[in-house]
Design a protein around this motif. Structure first.
Motif, short mmCIF file in Angstrom:
data_model
loop_
_atom_site.label_atom_id
_atom_site.label_comp_id
_atom_site.label_asym_id
_atom_site.label_seq_id
_atom_site.Cartn_x
_atom_site.Cartn_y
_atom_site.Cartn_z
N LYS A 1 -10.22 -2.34 -12.51
CA LYS A 1 -9.56 -1.83 -11.31
C LYS A 1 -10.49 -1.91 -10.10
CE LYS A 1 -6.71 1.57 -11.68
NZ LYS A 1 -6.04 2.89 -11.83
N SER B 1 -2.29 -5.99 -5.30
CA SER B 1 -2.53 -4.55 -5.24
C SER B 1 -1.60 -3.79 -6.18
CB SER B 1 -2.37 -4.04 -3.80
OG SER B 1 -1.02 -4.07 -3.38
N SER C 1 0.80 -1.22 0.00
CA SER C 1 0.00 0.00 0.00
C SER C 1 0.83 1.27 0.00
CB SER C 1 -0.96 0.00 1.20
OG SER C 1 -0.24 -0.20 2.41
N ASN D 1 2.45 1.98 -3.35
CA ASN D 1 1.47 2.22 -4.41
C ASN D 1 1.30 3.71 -4.67
OD1 ASN D 1 0.88 -0.41 -5.11
ND2 ASN D 1 -0.86 -0.58 -3.72
N SER E 1 -10.79 -10.16 -0.51
CA SER E 1 -10.47 -9.42 -1.74
C SER E 1 -10.77 -10.29 -2.95
CB SER E 1 -8.99 -9.03 -1.73
OG SER E 1 -8.54 -8.72 -3.04
N ASN F 1 -9.99 -4.73 -6.88
CA ASN F 1 -9.75 -4.10 -5.58
C ASN F 1 -10.93 -4.25 -4.63
OD1 ASN F 1 -7.11 -3.10 -5.75
ND2 ASN F 1 -7.75 -1.22 -6.77
N ARG G 1 -2.76 -1.56 -9.37
CA ARG G 1 -2.34 -0.16 -9.38
C ARG G 1 -1.65 0.22 -10.69
NH1 ARG G 1 -1.34 4.16 -10.09
NH2 ARG G 1 -0.71 5.87 -8.71
#
Length: 506
Positions: A87, A66, A16, A19, A154, A91, A70
């Motif tokens: 996307k 992730s 995260s 990203n 997820s 996510n 991204r």
């Protein structure tokens, strides 16, 4: 005319935090006209990944997923509704309530959900086939003692798991998701270890404490009694005092988990077998002491040494620059650096730029708050990890207290001349809460420091890197950009506050 392939850029990062810098690395790559590789650890055992690992085994895939999502390219000149839908889809997380989560999951699998809007039929059915596969595998594994918990799961992680189970290859699953996400061929996401197995980590603190499992190191959850477990009266024959929650012993936890049919080996450590671990990144207590070392373990807690993914070593062997990105030092960077082969490749003199982008704040892993890490401590930890990767007994340790002078004769940095083998440049922010940077001590080590302006974001108590300033700093460091920026200068921003400009100091 030379046809030699340009040397690439390798970024070590977690999920995260880094990203937020993907657009920065993308711009630098475009200007350098070279390949870009992201090296991602696979030791995460928290969040919805914990349930996938419990039922199917395999690596922690959340950070890989992730990053791939991204990297879906944005085209401002073309309205691509399908890319936007992809996307959002990968996510998307299911509801936290387990019954609502299961209900929504079945709607998605049966293509009766608004998330499928704007998908082409061919792409929808391709994705659905792997979701149906993982759903089928989940149903096969249902036992009276074990059912899959979809809470906050997820969709992207479930898809990657289905693709891995189908192909038998983690990297094939990554290739498939990368293709669906239209990730450009010049940018790759490489797991630090190419494996179908689960690999956990442990951390040792300077006071002798050992913490097992990445989630416990970085974002521990509150201890609780085992659901449905009868653990009292205990060996004393006494029940717990009125109003107190009984805390099971490790032996009791092991016996309890051995009754649950899942992918874990019987008798393996209870802390590695918890179901659907939920955590908060914003509410972490200090560690009781600093982390001194991190290592990989087998399911019973014994230390093991693992080799890096051959693609990691290939990327490093053809790199012109290495970037250690922002993120958790010990759970995002170190798990990749301690792998066999990594330290040797990073130390190669053919890699001219080895750049650490320093975190803008101190977290649980780089505390405790009474002795926060300095920039020198970050570099010492990286050096120690790379030395261990090479099998070199390292005397490199982070300073024991924030008040210790890094220029004193007892400083580990000045007694460790190989820091520059792994870090040649430090990019950092300056402001409240940022790690201390002793430019003189780093200069004596041959490490160049570049201070950039940051920006304050409303609602956050720390400073963020300004993208333009960071791009400029990276390009100047790597030999491209405005040469006038080599001189000390200010930009249009006031201190470390907001503003639209970008700038840096040497």
């Amino acid at each position: 005319m030379s046809t030699a392939k340009p040397k690439g850029i390798v970024v070590f990062s977690g999920g995260s935090a880094a990203n937020n810098l993907v657009d920065v690395f993308k711009t630098v790559r475009e200007n350098k006209k070279c390949p870009l590789s992201y090296i991602i650890p696979i030791s995460d055992n928290g969040g919805s990944s914990s349930e996938l690992i419990r039922v199917f085994g395999g690596p922690g895939i959340g950070d890989v997923r992730s990053r791939l999502v991204r990297l879906i390219p944005d085209d401002p000149d073309h309205d691509d509704s399908e890319k936007a839908a992809i996307k959002i889809f990968f996510n998307h997380r299911l509801p936290k309530d387990k019954y609502e989560a299961k209900k929504e999951w079945l709607q998605i699998v049966e293509a009766d959900h608004a998330l499928w809007d704007n998908f082409s039929t061919a792409k929808k059915e391709l994705i659905r086939s792997f979701l149906n596969l993982v759903n089928f595998e989940i149903q096969k594994r249902v036992r009276p003692s074990s059912t899959f918990d979809f809470s906050a799961a997820s969709i992207g992680n479930l898809f990657l798991t289905g693709a891995r189970l189908f192909s038998g290859s983690f990297e094939s699953a990554i290739y498939l998701l990368s293709s669906i996400c239209s990730v450009p061929s010049h940018t790759s996401v490489v797991p630090a270890i190419n494996t179908n197995f689960t690999h956990h980590i442990s951390a040792g603190l300077t006071n002798g404490t050992v913490i097992t499992g990445q989630n416990s190191i970085s974002h521990p959850t509150a201890p609780s009694a085992l659901e449905g477990a009868t653990i009292f009266p205990d060996s004393t024959g006494l029940a717990p005092p009125m109003g107190l929650t009984p805390t099971p012993s490790e032996h009791e936890e092991t016996e309890y988990h051995d009754k649950i049919e899942d992918a874990n080996l019987p008798g393996s450590l209870p802390t590695l077998r918890k179901q659907n671990i939920h955590f908060s990144k914003s509410d972490d207590e200090d560690l009781s002491a600093r982390i001194s070392r991190l290592w990989y373990i087998n399911p019973y807690g014994a230390e093991i040494r693992l080799s890096a993914n051959p693609r990691v070593l290939s990327s490093l062997s053809s790199a012109q620059a290495i970037i250690y990105s922002i993120g958790s030092l010990y759970t995002s960077l170190i798990p990749s650096l301690i792998l066999k082969g990594v330290g040797e490749n990073i130390a190669s003199p053919s890699i001219k730029y080895k750049i650490l982008i320093l975190n803008s704040t101190i977290d649980r892993e780089t505390g405790p708050s009474s002795a926060p890490y300095s920039a020198l401590d970050f570099i010492a930890a990286i050096t120690k990890a790379c030395d261990e990767s090479r099998g070199i007994p390292s005397t490199s340790t982070s300073t024991s207290t924030s008040t210790h002078s890094p220029t004193s004769s007892s400083s580990p940095a000045l007694n460790k001349p190989n820091y520059r083998d792994y870090v040649t440049h430090l990019i950092h922010l300056s402001g409240p809460g940022t790690p201390v940077v002793d430019k003189e001590a780093l200069h004596e080590l041959g490490i160049e420091t570049i201070r950039v302006y940051g920006r304050k974001v409303e609602g956050e108590n720390f400073i963020r890197y300004d993208e333009k300033a960071l791009i400029q700093a990276l390009e100047v460091t790597m030999g491209r950009g405005d040469k006038r920026a080599e001189k000390v200068r200010r930009n249009t921003m006031e201190g470390y506050g907001g503003g639209s400009g970008a700038g840096l100091w040497r």
